[in-house]
Design an enzyme around this catalytic site. Structure first.
Site, PDB file in Angstrom:
ATOM      1  CG  MET A  94      -1.829  -1.204   1.128  1.00  0.00           C
ATOM      2  SD  MET A  94      -3.438  -1.010   2.081  1.00  0.00           S
ATOM      3  CE  MET A  94      -2.802  -0.871   3.748  1.00  0.00           C
ATOM      4  N   GLY A  95       2.265   1.009  -0.353  1.00  0.00           N
ATOM      5  CA  GLY A  95       3.145   2.217  -0.536  1.00  0.00           C
ATOM      6  C   GLY A  95       3.445   3.014   0.948  1.00  0.00           C
TER       7      GLY A  95
ATOM      8  CG  LEU B 123       7.460   1.479  -0.943  1.00  0.00           C
ATOM      9  CD1 LEU B 123       8.102   1.336  -2.279  1.00  0.00           C
ATOM     10  CD2 LEU B 123       6.302   0.241  -0.519  1.00  0.00           C
ATOM     11  CG  HIS B 124       8.279   0.219   5.834  1.00  0.00           C
ATOM     12  ND1 HIS B 124       8.673  -1.018   5.975  1.00  0.00           N
ATOM     13  CD2 HIS B 124       7.150   0.425   6.118  1.00  0.00           C
ATOM     14  CE1 HIS B 124       7.653  -1.536   6.571  1.00  0.00           C
ATOM     15  NE2 HIS B 124       6.440  -0.750   6.439  1.00  0.00           N
TER      16      HIS B 124
ATOM     17  N   GLY C  21      10.907  -2.861   5.832  1.00  0.00           N
ATOM     18  CA  GLY C  21      10.287  -3.811   5.680  1.00  0.00           C
ATOM     19  C   GLY C  21       9.737  -4.456   4.293  1.00  0.00           C
ATOM     20  CG  HIS C  22       6.846  -1.848   2.089  1.00  0.00           C
ATOM     21  ND1 HIS C  22       6.883  -0.700   2.892  1.00  0.00           N
ATOM     22  CD2 HIS C  22       5.640  -2.449   2.231  1.00  0.00           C
ATOM     23  CE1 HIS C  22       5.637  -0.487   3.159  1.00  0.00           C
ATOM     24  NE2 HIS C  22       4.958  -1.661   2.668  1.00  0.00           N
TER      25      HIS C  22
ATOM     26  CD  GLN D  23      -6.336  -3.877   2.280  1.00  0.00           C
ATOM     27  OE1 GLN D  23      -6.138  -4.275   1.164  1.00  0.00           O
ATOM     28  NE2 GLN D  23      -5.195  -4.024   3.442  1.00  0.00           N
TER      29      GLN D  23
ATOM     30  CG  ASP E 208       9.067  10.742  -1.043  1.00  0.00           C
ATOM     31  OD1 ASP E 208       9.316  11.586  -2.030  1.00  0.00           O
ATOM     32  OD2 ASP E 208       9.273  10.955  -0.003  1.00  0.00           O
ATOM     33  CG  ASP E 209       6.112   5.080  -2.037  1.00  0.00           C
ATOM     34  OD1 ASP E 209       6.710   5.102  -0.809  1.00  0.00           O
ATOM     35  OD2 ASP E 209       4.851   4.840  -1.703  1.00  0.00           O
TER      36      ASP E 209
ATOM     37  CD  GLN F  24      12.086   4.337  -0.152  1.00  0.00           C
ATOM     38  OE1 GLN F  24      12.633   3.392   0.394  1.00  0.00           O
ATOM     39  NE2 GLN F  24      10.846   4.834   0.709  1.00  0.00           N
TER      40      GLN F  24
ATOM     41  CE  LYS G 212       3.529  -4.648  11.339  1.00  0.00           C
ATOM     42  NZ  LYS G 212       2.343  -4.174  10.577  1.00  0.00           N
TER      43      LYS G 212
ATOM     44  CD  GLN H 272      -1.825  -8.805   3.966  1.00  0.00           C
ATOM     45  OE1 GLN H 272      -2.947  -8.077   4.117  1.00  0.00           O
ATOM     46  NE2 GLN H 272      -0.578  -8.686   3.713  1.00  0.00           N
TER      47      GLN H 272
ATOM     48  CB  SER I 205       3.825  -0.449  10.596  1.00  0.00           C
ATOM     49  OG  SER I 205       2.728  -0.049  10.141  1.00  0.00           O
ATOM     50  CB  SER I 206       2.834   2.578   6.079  1.00  0.00           C
ATOM     51  OG  SER I 206       3.544   1.574   5.186  1.00  0.00           O
ATOM     52  NE  ARG I 207      -3.157   1.416   9.805  1.00  0.00           N
ATOM     53  CZ  ARG I 207      -3.509   0.481   8.685  1.00  0.00           C
ATOM     54  NH1 ARG I 207      -2.518  -0.540   9.000  1.00  0.00           N
ATOM     55  NH2 ARG I 207      -4.735   0.549   8.112  1.00  0.00           N
TER      56      ARG I 207
HETATM   57  P1  AMP Z   1       1.368  -2.778   3.369  1.00  0.00           P
HETATM   58  O1  AMP Z   1       2.061  -1.886   2.572  1.00  0.00           O
HETATM   59  O2  AMP Z   1       1.438  -2.500   4.928  1.00  0.00           O
HETATM   60  O3  AMP Z   1       0.220  -3.536   2.682  1.00  0.00           O
HETATM   61  O4  AMP Z   1       2.536  -4.208   3.355  1.00  0.00           O
HETATM   62  C1  AMP Z   1       2.825  -4.638   2.120  1.00  0.00           C
HETATM   63  C2  AMP Z   1       3.799  -5.844   2.423  1.00  0.00           C
HETATM   64  O5  AMP Z   1       4.831  -5.573   3.116  1.00  0.00           O
HETATM   65  C3  AMP Z   1       2.817  -7.074   3.130  1.00  0.00           C
HETATM   66  O6  AMP Z   1       3.119  -8.336   2.751  1.00  0.00           O
HETATM   67  C4  AMP Z   1       3.423  -6.976   4.583  1.00  0.00           C
HETATM   68  O7  AMP Z   1       3.308  -7.912   5.437  1.00  0.00           O
HETATM   69  C5  AMP Z   1       4.740  -6.636   4.278  1.00  0.00           C
HETATM   70  N1  AMP Z   1       5.455  -5.721   5.248  1.00  0.00           N
HETATM   71  C6  AMP Z   1       5.064  -4.759   5.895  1.00  0.00           C
HETATM   72  N2  AMP Z   1       5.832  -4.173   7.251  1.00  0.00           N
HETATM   73  C7  AMP Z   1       6.820  -5.407   7.203  1.00  0.00           C
HETATM   74  C8  AMP Z   1       7.921  -5.540   8.012  1.00  0.00           C
HETATM   75  N3  AMP Z   1       7.944  -4.960   8.866  1.00  0.00           N
HETATM   76  N4  AMP Z   1       8.362  -6.654   7.842  1.00  0.00           N
HETATM   77  C9  AMP Z   1       8.056  -7.629   6.709  1.00  0.00           C
HETATM   78  N5  AMP Z   1       7.164  -7.362   6.171  1.00  0.00           N
HETATM   79  C10 AMP Z   1       6.260  -6.238   6.250  1.00  0.00           C
END
Ligand code: AMP
Length: 283
Positions: free
Chosen positions: A31-32, A34-35, A37-38, A62, A78-79, A82, A149, A153, A185-187
């Protein structure tokens, strides 16, 4: 800049060319905002797939009516910066590509979607499963990458793929944490300094669970109680659930006699956070 497709036609044409070149296609749905984790998912995709598609779509279906769809961070430029030299294609569809006028078909998610996130966020996994199935049929990747994470899901997607015979391999990637233990987390961008300090209690509760098990505790109720106390002491505003469950079925367990998954969800300020950890009994 990395190539950007916003229409179905542009996407199909770029992916079609890659496939005609004989390239294996990897998809990383996001969902963008990006960090790291992504980026770890994208790295995993690059290792196995010469053509990597990253989708960026804040999927309205969702989110519940009182959730943070409107204030979810959006930073496509920005995404894309990256992703330069990391991905081959960014697919950032407009809402009408994913939900054309008259759209009314959706995926009834598998049983593993019922508890935890499914209970706290009615309709969430229907939205997730539907948008992921649509991304699979648009991109038709050989492999798709999801983070642990979002542990539940990942199980929902795995079950959907098996149940519907979808021709895609699912790869689960480890959860990436910040140095202070918080799951990326993006949040997390929504947290101020004090909230961020209190948000640490989710991972602290998970680590404390493993420590309790290391020192001989086997009783799930006691471990859950200890975890809850840590989060309450932070304090977090509201705990949605604290659970120790079977890693595949996500059904609650009573005894930690094998590796189990600890799951937490809580509100810090107005931000809802989730985290999880595999808990191992001593060998
Ligand atoms: P999101 O953008 O939050 O929907 O996440 C997109 C994908 O990145 C999903 O498969 C998440 O599980 C994964 N993701 C998000 N945060 C992390 C994290 N901290 N470590 C590993 N995967 C992550």
């Amino acid at each position: 800049m990395v190539e950007l497709a916003t229409s179905e036609q542009a996407l199909r044409s770029a992916v079609g060319q890659a496939k005609r070149r004989g390239q294996r296609v990897g998809l990383v749905p996001t969902m963008g905002a990006l960090h790291a984790g992504h980026l770890s998912l994208i790295e995993a995709a690059r290792e196995q797939c010469p053509f990597v598609v990253v989708s960026i779509f804040v999927n309205p279906t969702q989110f519940g009516p009182h959730e943070d769809f409107d204030r979810y961070p959006r930073q496509l430029e920005d995404d894309c910066r990256q992703l330069e030299s990391l991905a081959n294609l960014v697919f950032a569809p407009t809402a009408d590509v994913m939900y054309p006028p008259g759209f009314s078909t959706s995926v009834d998610p598998p049983c593993v979607a019922t508890r935890w996130e499914g209970e706290c966020r009615p309709g969430h996994f229907r939205g997730v499963a539907t948008v992921v199935l649509k991304l699979f049929s648009l991109v038709a990747p050989h492999i798709a990458y999801f983070g642990e994470k979002d542990y539940q899901q990942l199980q929902v997607i795995r079950h959907m793929v098996t149940d519907l015979n979808l021709p895609v391999e699912i790869v689960g990637c480890p959860l990436i944490r910040d140095p202070d233990g918080i799951a990326m987390s993006s949040r997390n961008r929504q947290l101020d300094e004090d909230q961020r300090r209190r948000a640490r209690s989710l991972s602290q509760a998970l680590f404390a669970a493993q420590r309790a098990v290391d020192s001989g505790e086997r009783n799930v109720a006691k471990v859950v109680q200890r975890m809850t106390e840590i989060m309450q002491a932070a304090p977090v505003e509201r705990i949605d659930y604290v659970a120790v469950v079977d890693p595949e079925t996500l059904e609650p367990c009573e005894e930690i006699d094998r590796p189990l998954q600890a799951l937490v969800a809580a509100h810090v300020g107005t931000t809802r956070l989730i985290d999880n950890l595999r808990i191992h009994p001593p060998v």
